[in-house]
Each structure stands twice: as structure tokens, then as C-alpha cells.
Motif scaffolding. Structure first.
Motif, mmCIF file in Angstrom:
data_model
loop_
_atom_site.group_PDB
_atom_site.id
_atom_site.type_symbol
_atom_site.label_atom_id
_atom_site.label_comp_id
_atom_site.label_asym_id
_atom_site.label_seq_id
_atom_site.Cartn_x
_atom_site.Cartn_y
_atom_site.Cartn_z
ATOM 1 N N VAL A 152 4.568 0.419 -3.070
ATOM 2 C CA VAL A 152 5.368 -0.756 -2.728
ATOM 3 C C VAL A 152 5.322 -1.696 -3.924
ATOM 4 O O VAL A 152 4.337 -1.726 -4.671
ATOM 5 N N GLU A 153 6.412 -2.438 -4.110
ATOM 6 C CA GLU A 153 6.508 -3.366 -5.234
ATOM 7 C C GLU A 153 7.030 -4.705 -4.749
ATOM 8 O O GLU A 153 7.713 -4.793 -3.736
ATOM 9 N N GLY A 154 6.713 -5.744 -5.499
ATOM 10 C CA GLY A 154 7.153 -7.091 -5.189
ATOM 11 C C GLY A 154 6.055 -8.082 -5.513
ATOM 12 O O GLY A 154 5.339 -7.919 -6.505
ATOM 13 N N GLU A 155 5.896 -9.073 -4.669
ATOM 14 C CA GLU A 155 4.831 -10.055 -4.814
ATOM 15 C C GLU A 155 4.253 -10.301 -3.430
ATOM 16 O O GLU A 155 4.862 -10.972 -2.587
ATOM 17 N N PHE A 156 3.071 -9.754 -3.190
ATOM 18 C CA PHE A 156 2.463 -9.758 -1.861
ATOM 19 C C PHE A 156 0.957 -9.639 -2.014
ATOM 20 O O PHE A 156 0.458 -9.351 -3.110
ATOM 21 N N THR A 157 0.232 -9.848 -0.929
ATOM 22 C CA THR A 157 -1.217 -9.652 -0.967
ATOM 23 C C THR A 157 -1.574 -8.353 -0.247
ATOM 24 O O THR A 157 -0.826 -7.874 0.615
ATOM 25 N N LYS A 158 -2.702 -7.833 -0.608
ATOM 26 C CA LYS A 158 -3.205 -6.618 0.026
ATOM 27 C C LYS A 158 -3.367 -6.833 1.528
ATOM 28 O O LYS A 158 -2.989 -5.978 2.331
ATOM 29 N N SER A 159 -3.896 -7.983 1.922
ATOM 30 C CA SER A 159 -4.127 -8.233 3.352
ATOM 31 C C SER A 159 -2.818 -8.348 4.123
ATOM 32 O O SER A 159 -2.744 -7.926 5.279
ATOM 33 N N GLU A 160 -1.764 -8.889 3.502
ATOM 34 C CA GLU A 160 -0.465 -8.955 4.175
ATOM 35 C C GLU A 160 0.070 -7.548 4.455
ATOM 36 O O GLU A 160 0.562 -7.272 5.548
ATOM 37 N N LEU A 161 -0.052 -6.678 3.462
ATOM 38 C CA LEU A 161 0.419 -5.302 3.618
ATOM 39 C C LEU A 161 -0.421 -4.563 4.656
ATOM 40 O O LEU A 161 0.119 -3.895 5.543
ATOM 41 N N GLU A 162 -1.727 -4.716 4.582
ATOM 42 C CA GLU A 162 -2.620 -4.060 5.538
ATOM 43 C C GLU A 162 -2.351 -4.536 6.967
ATOM 44 O O GLU A 162 -2.276 -3.732 7.895
ATOM 45 N N THR A 163 -2.162 -5.827 7.136
ATOM 46 C CA THR A 163 -1.877 -6.390 8.464
ATOM 47 C C THR A 163 -0.576 -5.835 9.030
ATOM 48 O O THR A 163 -0.503 -5.490 10.211
ATOM 49 N N ALA A 164 0.455 -5.723 8.201
ATOM 50 C CA ALA A 164 1.747 -5.199 8.661
ATOM 51 C C ALA A 164 1.628 -3.737 9.071
ATOM 52 O O ALA A 164 2.152 -3.334 10.115
ATOM 53 N N LEU A 165 0.937 -2.934 8.267
ATOM 54 C CA LEU A 165 0.752 -1.523 8.611
ATOM 55 C C LEU A 165 -0.068 -1.381 9.889
ATOM 56 O O LEU A 165 0.268 -0.591 10.771
ATOM 57 N N ASN A 166 -1.151 -2.148 9.999
ATOM 58 C CA ASN A 166 -1.994 -2.101 11.201
ATOM 59 C C ASN A 166 -1.218 -2.489 12.440
ATOM 60 O O ASN A 166 -1.373 -1.868 13.501
ATOM 61 N N ALA A 167 -0.357 -3.502 12.334
ATOM 62 C CA ALA A 167 0.441 -3.941 13.482
ATOM 63 C C ALA A 167 1.379 -2.836 13.964
ATOM 64 O O ALA A 167 1.719 -2.783 15.151
#
Length: 175
Positions: A152-167
Motif C-alpha cells: 500500500v502507498e500514500g501517507e498513513f500510519t501502521k496502526s491505521e492500516l492495522e486497525t482497518a484490516l482488523n475491523a
């Protein structure tokens, strides 16, 4: 004879009491391959049963030995699935955790590789892609069915990505 009967009842009661059940909710399970994957990942040994109703987001783990149900849940997460864990073992682990401390803001990432997410079919691909799209700042992803990793590319945090996948019921290793 009465003594033997009493001992048998006590032994039966003790064995029933020793059984542990955990429930994982919100687990991604869109098809038979997902269900088989959940069962395979959580099958850590004798005395552990994994119940995954067809296309249900709830997984029930029952074990004869204390601690094995949580090990099975952790194995399911390591297998690329995620769910909220409820039950006696998970509750006791929560109570022993350290209180949260104030941390500095998490650094933004420009690119990440995510591996270990369960992506057996097009439905998994679409669900993971939709989860990634909810992360503010992600502009590009290359998620495809049957892949072992994606970027994935852009400007984001690891925790934001992890939270979205977990949800969305997925777990993976983000680097």
C-alpha cells in the motif's frame, strides 16, 4: 458402590469444569476455503475444537486444557484472520496488561508491505481492498486473490492500516 458413584460424578464434574471456551467475533469468513483455513490455523493439537459456521464471522474455540483455547486463537490470528476474543482466558490476560502510557505521535509511512493476510479468493481480495480504502491517506494498493503479500502507498500510519484490516476480520504483518 455409592463411593465409586460419587467419585465418578466428581471426576466428571472436574473434567467439565476444565473445558475452556473462547469466542472470536468479526472474523473474515466469506467462503469454505476461509472456514477451512481458520480451522487449520487453529488446530494446535488434541483437545482443541474449532467451530466455524458457514459464512459466519464468529468462531468458537473449545479446549480441554487451560491456555490451549487462547493459543488456538493466537494461531488463527497468525494465520491471517482477526477477531475480538471473548472468554475467560482473554479476560484474565486483559487484567494483567500494563496501563497505557502516553506515546509520541506515530510516524507516517509512505509505503508498506503487508504479508500473511488470508486472501484465498476474490471475495477476500475485495474485503481486504475495501478495508484498505477506509484508511485516510492511502492512495494505492495491489491486493490480489491468492497473494501472500501486498503493498500500500500514500501517507498513513501502521496502526491505521492495522486497525482497518482488523475491523474487516484480517490480520497480517505490516512492514
Amino acid at each position: 458402590m455409592k463411593f465409586f458413584t460419587l467419585l465418578s460424578i466428581l471426576a466428571l464434574t472436574a473434567s467439565v469444569r476444565a473445558e475452556t471456551t473462547l469466542t472470536m467475533t468479526g472474523v473474515h469468513n466469506c467462503c469454505g476455503s476461509c472456514a477451512k483455513g481458520i480451522i487449520k490455523a487453529g488446530s494446535i493439537g488434541e483437545g482443541v475444537t474449532i467451530d466455524v459456521p458457514e459464512k459466519s464471522t464468529t468462531v468458537t474455540i473449545t479446549s480441554k486444557k487451560k491456555g490451549d483455547a487462547m493459543k488456538a486463537a493466537e494461531a488463527i490470528i497468525a494465520g491471517g484472520y482477526f477477531g475480538k476474543i471473548e472468554g475467560a482466558e482473554s479476560d484474565s490476560k486483559k487484567s494483567t496488561s500494563k496501563p497505557a502510557t502516553a506515546a509520541k505521535p506515530e510516524a507516517k509511512m509512505a509505503k508498506a508491505t503487508v504479508s500473511g493476510v488470508h486472501l484465498c479468493c476474490k471475495k477476500c481480495e475485495v474485503a481486504a481492498a475495501n478495508a484498505v480504502k477506509t484508511v485516510p491517506g492511502i492512495t494505492k494498493s495491489d491486493i490480489v486473490a491468492k497473494a501472500t503479500s501486498f503493498t500500500v502507498e500514500g501517507e498513513f500510519t501502521k496502526s491505521e492500516l492495522e486497525t482497518a484490516l482488523n475491523a474487516a476480520g484480517f490480520a497480517g504483518d505490516i512492514k
